[in-house]
Design an enzyme around this catalytic site. Structure first.
Site, mmCIF file in Angstrom:
data_model
loop_
_atom_site.group_PDB
_atom_site.id
_atom_site.type_symbol
_atom_site.label_atom_id
_atom_site.label_comp_id
_atom_site.label_asym_id
_atom_site.label_seq_id
_atom_site.Cartn_x
_atom_site.Cartn_y
_atom_site.Cartn_z
ATOM 1 N N VAL A 1 0.870 -1.176 0.000
ATOM 2 C CA VAL A 1 0.000 0.000 0.000
ATOM 3 C C VAL A 1 0.904 1.222 0.000
ATOM 4 O O VAL A 1 1.860 1.294 0.788
ATOM 5 C CB VAL A 1 -0.939 0.001 1.226
ATOM 6 C CG1 VAL A 1 -1.742 1.295 1.296
ATOM 7 C CG2 VAL A 1 -1.869 -1.211 1.190
ATOM 8 N N TYR B 1 0.578 -8.732 10.216
ATOM 9 C CA TYR B 1 0.176 -10.116 9.974
ATOM 10 C C TYR B 1 -0.255 -10.810 11.266
ATOM 11 O O TYR B 1 -1.220 -11.575 11.276
ATOM 12 C CB TYR B 1 1.290 -10.899 9.291
ATOM 13 C CG TYR B 1 1.643 -10.364 7.923
ATOM 14 C CD1 TYR B 1 0.659 -9.900 7.045
ATOM 15 C CD2 TYR B 1 2.961 -10.298 7.501
ATOM 16 C CE1 TYR B 1 0.974 -9.409 5.795
ATOM 17 C CE2 TYR B 1 3.287 -9.816 6.241
ATOM 18 C CZ TYR B 1 2.296 -9.372 5.398
ATOM 19 O OH TYR B 1 2.616 -8.885 4.158
#
Length: 166
Positions: free
Chosen positions: A95, A139
């Site tokens: 991103v 994550y």
């Protein structure tokens, strides 16, 4: 995948022809982030052939905001001989730095998880550089677990060619 409008109006969707410049720009930005700014050999033409050719072998989801590609998830299918099912291997998730904190990374990961569930795939896997603490934290926050007993192996260049001649 069905296009999905995110809470801030950005659009999460499967990549389509014409997205190649934006995807490639984020691949280059990822290479800079991963301390390999000169490693990208990919081109727009190569992305077109890979993602949109007669038999695509890789796929991409993107986040588009105000007409620009600001997030990418590039992936391909794997196969588990143990489960007897395919899975998704996430090659790249990125991103744009100026767009982080808006939930785009989570939305991309959720879209790929949804692809797995919808297709009956039982694994969604990827690697992360061991120094990349922000990504590792992300994550862990979405529930991913490290597979510490596995080490990625790679053959490239001369060693790949030597083995091919064996």
């Amino acid at each position: 995948m069905t296009d999905r409008t995110l809470s801030d109006g950005a659009l999460l969707r499967a990549a389509r022809t014409g997205d190649e410049p934006g995807i490639l720009a984020l691949i280059h930005a990822l290479a800079v982030y991963e301390r390999e700014p000169d490693a990208v050999e990919n081109t727009e033409a190569m992305l077109t052939a890979t993602l949109f050719g007669d038999e695509p072998r890789a796929f991409a989801h993107v986040v588009e905001r105000d007409g620009a590609i600001v997030g990418i998830a590039l992936w391909f299918l794997t196969y588990s001989t143990w489960t007897g099912t395919h899975g998704i291997w996430l090659e790249d998730l990125y991103v744009d730095e100026a767009q982080r904190g808006r939930g785009y990374g989570r939305a991309l990961m959720a879209a790929l998880a949804a692809e797995c569930v919808a297709r009956g795939y039982r694994r969604f896997e990827w690697t992360v550089l061991d120094w990349n603490e922000p990504s590792i934290g992300f994550y862990r926050a979405i529930g991913a677990e490290p597979l510490s007993e596995w080490t990625t192996q790679r053959l490239t260049g001369d060693r790949l060619e030597q083995l091919a001649r064996a």
